[in-house]
Enzyme design. Structure first.
Site, short mmCIF file in Angstrom:
data_model
loop_
_atom_site.label_atom_id
_atom_site.label_comp_id
_atom_site.label_asym_id
_atom_site.label_seq_id
_atom_site.Cartn_x
_atom_site.Cartn_y
_atom_site.Cartn_z
N GLN A 106 0.82 -1.21 0.00
CA GLN A 106 0.00 0.00 0.00
C GLN A 106 0.85 1.26 0.00
OE1 GLN A 106 -2.40 0.54 3.50
NE2 GLN A 106 -1.26 -1.00 4.63
N GLY A 107 0.32 2.28 -0.65
CA GLY A 107 1.04 3.55 -0.75
C GLY A 107 0.20 4.70 -0.25
N SER B 13 1.02 6.44 3.26
CA SER B 13 1.83 7.38 4.03
C SER B 13 2.95 7.98 3.19
CB SER B 13 2.45 6.67 5.24
OG SER B 13 1.46 6.15 6.06
N GLU C 205 -10.71 -1.26 6.37
CA GLU C 205 -9.49 -1.58 7.10
C GLU C 205 -9.71 -1.54 8.60
OE1 GLU C 205 -6.17 0.82 6.02
OE2 GLU C 205 -4.84 -0.12 7.48
N ASN D 6 -4.19 4.98 17.43
CA ASN D 6 -5.33 4.91 18.34
C ASN D 6 -5.77 6.28 18.83
OD1 ASN D 6 -5.05 2.24 17.82
ND2 ASN D 6 -4.99 1.57 19.96
N GLU D 7 -4.85 7.24 18.79
CA GLU D 7 -5.25 8.61 19.16
C GLU D 7 -6.21 9.16 18.10
OE1 GLU D 7 -2.13 7.44 19.41
OE2 GLU D 7 -2.06 7.46 21.58
#
Lengths: 352, 389
Positions: B125-126, B128, B245, B373-374
């Site tokens: 996957q691309g 970030s 996801e 998680n933030e």
């Protein structure tokens, strides 16, 4: 495989919620807290008129024959409004025990009919609870003498009030002498009745704890949205958001545990004890976290008598150790999973 | 509510169980973060595909079984319950796959999906970029359409791309309108990693292996037929993928229930030492209660989906829940193992070939990837609870 509620069950829950929204509004709660008995005959009358006292009484005794699964929705509503009445003790827990007595047991049908019409208050003195809730205003008490189950009229017991921080919980030490005249079951059948009653009492408390958690979350969301500091809603600050997101997550993952346990009880599954104890732990933890984070985001207001949050926190703090504290329930879960040959892991969530 | 499996569901479970018993690799496969292990996993995936078990929820025409989500949960229970290998092509199969099914042209579906299901094509996957992590809309890699409209010219850099060192294709978001900002003007492209101008630099992860990579694009030509969804609509297309996801598919409950079962076994085998710290017993109990709650939540959600409900922001509670649970279980295992916990798979005295250490290292990533998680807590607060931005 369908792990959901029917539309009818969900609609019924909505109706109960709408009824309690006015009947058990926080102002009413405060009024009833201030009374000597902690109980309102008028509220009980309205509850009975709505038919809520008749929910789990079998149809042939004038009830609706509702099962544990549907009660898992009902008890959440009772918790959400912190209903200042022992409705679930009589109409769910005691009704379950009495229904399970062999047909023809003296007074069985009479008690059930009276539960259905709302003309009798029954307190349940299960040995797991050292004090009996609502013993004083009860007409009849179901009490344990070892495995034996006794149905004892109020006038034959001595009651000593033990005030709770939750003013709508009225606890008492009950002193009494077992007599042949009050015996309704003993031996193996008594043991089975108490075991089933324990699980029903636990589930009733668990459902109420989950409802309380949701209420405290809702109150907190409302409060942080309107309270402003530094020129904006404190609900826009991440530290505050994350407190409440954690509560929402706890609640989200406690719900299905409660429902699974209710199904196990309704269907007499072998693994019911661990399922029910798991539900109590999950719902209790959600409620306590909702209280802790709820008071935190309310700031100093949360520490006052004036703000409604306190009534729900106190009920949550109290119910967590009723019908077995966390040690009791963790031990029951541990017994089930640490035993040799326990069916654990993938594929055993619904089948042994 | 009816918690009995149907005869059809039971028969499917039996079939999967029997197939796995007959076909599971005898020896554990090497780590899929190595070239050797990656190819071993590819071979295993192709075996699964031949039995039409690689993507059971896909339609039969695409090599699947057309299973519903309950059957998918059953498959996962049998798969992980048998201790079968990790799924090496999940990013493609579970993130891009559903996106193609929803947004792809018929030609794209036929070209990509069967080879993805069989793992002939492995996907990285691309998303970030060095300056677009939690703030994914800050993407700057460009894809400029050629004057004749036949291809894009891609320039820029992607990073944290899982197993990209070994993969065949990359899917991701690129800025196709150079004047645009944030969520606008992005397009969703599939890029072959052997195209001229692509440079892959492996990044060594915590476990010392090439678990991910950064990818540089230098005038890479990508045919316009490789754009998924409309020009400039990439954010919308990608968000659908992100929803999947964070939701159920990527982390089925069975995987964690298997870890819980292994943890209970580990505790029982080491009880005398472990009980010197009473909090360990508590944590072992919580492994069972926590993973059961996750499984129950999955069945409850799947049941509601079948009745027409939609998964909304509550999917974000899933991500927080499983990642923190997984971490806690592996921490507990490390505490039970005590002085043996640090031993790697090469150590003669390693316990269970250091599976707990490997899992512990990987569990560190759980609360970080797929949206920290933030970020998930922000999403829950804003979209589920309605708190102000």
């Amino acid at each position: 495989m369908d792990f959901t509620f029917t539309d009818d069950q969900l609609t019924f829950r909505e109706a109960v919620s709408r009824f309690l929204m006015t009947e058990a509004a926080p102002e009413r709660l405060r009024e009833i807290w201030d009374t000597d008995t902690g109980r309102s005959p008028e509220l009980r009358k309205n509850i009975a008129e709505q038919g809520l006292t008749a929910l789990s009484v079998p149809e042939d005794c004038g009830g609706l024959g509702m099962d544990d699964v549907a009660w898992a929705l009902m008890t959440q509503e009772l918790g959400y409004y912190a209903l200042p009445d022992s409705l679930a003790d009589a109409a769910y827990v005691a009704a379950g025990l009495i229904t399970a007595l062999p047909a023809g047991t003296a007074s069985r049908e009479e008690w059930l009919s009276r539960i259905a019409e709302g003309s009798i208050r029954i307190a349940v003195g299960h040995p797991v609870n050292p004090l009996v809730a609502d013993a004083n205003p009860a007409n009849l008490l179901l009490l344990a003498d070892g495995d034996a189950v006794h149905a004892v009229p109020r006038e034959q017991v001595e009651v000593e009030a033990n005030p709770s921080i939750d003013l709508s919980r009225r606890l008492a030490r009950v002193r009494w002498t077992p007599a042949a005249a009050t015996l309704i079951a003993d031996g193996e059948s008594g043991r089975a009745l108490w075991a089933q009653t324990l699980n029903r009492g636990v589930l009733s408390a668990a459902g109420q704890l989950l409802g309380l958690a949701q209420r405290m979350l809702d109150l907190s969301v409302d409060y942080v949205a309107q309270r402003k500091q530094f020129g904006k809603s404190i609900g826009s600050f991440q530290a505050v958001k994350h407190h409440l997101a954690d509560v929402a997550t706890k609640i989200e993952f406690a719900k299905p545990v409660l429902y699974r346990a209710a199904y196990a009880l309704a269907h007499g599954e072998a693994g019911v004890d661990a399922r029910v104890s798991h539900a109590k732990l999950a719902c209790g933890e959600a409620a306590w976290l909702a209280a802790r984070h709820g008071i935190q985001v309310h700031g100093a207001m949360g520490y006052t008598w004036e703000v409604d949050l306190q009534m729900f926190m106190k009920r949550a703090w109290a119910l967590d150790a009723s019908w077995g504290d966390r040690g009791f329930h963790k031990a029951r879960v541990a017994d089930a999973i640490l035993v040799e040959g326990a069916a654990l892991g993938p594929g055993h969530t619904f089948e042994e | 509510m009816d918690l009995a499996y149907t005869p059809r569901q039971k028969a499917f479970r039996e079939e999967v169980r029997a197939w796995l018993a007959a076909n599971l690799p005898r020896e554990p496969l090497a780590s899929y973060d190595t070239r050797e292990g990656f190819e071993q996993h590819r071979e295993w995936e192709s075996k699964l595909f031949d039995a039409r078990l690689s993507m059971v929820i896909w339609p039969e025409a695409l090599g699947g079984r057309g299973c519903d989500l309950i059957e998918w949960l059953i498959f996962e229970e049998e798969y992980y319950g048998a201790g079968a290998p990790m799924r090496v092509n999940q990013n493609g199969q579970l993130l891009l796959g559903p996106t193609l099914i929803e947004f792809g042209t018929e030609e794209q579906k036929a070209r990509f999906l069967p080879r993805m299901a069989s793992s002939e094509d492995m996907w990285a996957q691309g998303w970030s970029e060095p300056n677009a992590g939690s703030d994914m809309a800050a993407i700057t890699s460009k894809a400029i359409l050629s004057a004749d409209g036949t291809h894009y010219v891609v320039n820029g850099q992607k990073t944290w791309s899982t197993r990209a060192s070994f993969a065949d294709w990359l899917f991701g978001l690129f800025r196709s309108d150079p004047g645009s900002s944030r969520h606008h003007g992005l397009s969703y492209l599939a890029v072959p990693l052997d195209a001229p101008g692509v440079t892959i630099r492996p990044i060594q992860a915590l476990n010392g292996k090439q678990a991910f990579a950064e990818i540089f694009f230098d005038d890479v030509k990508v045919p316009v037929e490789n754009r998924i969804g409309d020009e400039g609509q990439g954010w919308h297309v990608a968000m659908a993928t992100a929803g999947f996801e964070r939701g159920l598919l990527l982390r089925s409950p069975a995987r964690f229930q298997y870890t819980a079962r292994k943890l209970v076994e580990l505790y029982k085998a080491n009880r005398e030492l472990a009980d010197r710290d009473p909090s360990i017993r508590d944590a072992v109990i919580e492994a069972w209660t926590g993973t059961e709650a996750y499984a129950l939540s999955a069945y409850h959600t799947v049941g509601r989906l079948a009745k027409g409900a939609r998964i909304g922001a509550e999917a974000s509670t899933n991500k927080i829940y499983w990642s923190e649970l997984d971490l806690k279980m592996h921490e507990t295992a490390m505490r039970i193992l005590g002085p043996f916990a640090e031993l790697t798979g090469d150590a003669p005295e390693a316990v269970e070939a250091a599976r707990w250490l490997d899992g512990f290292l990987f569990a560190q990533a759980g609360p970080i990837y797929a949206g920290t998680n933030e970020i998930q807590r922000n999403i829950i607060a804003e979209r589920m609870l309605g708190l102000p931005k």
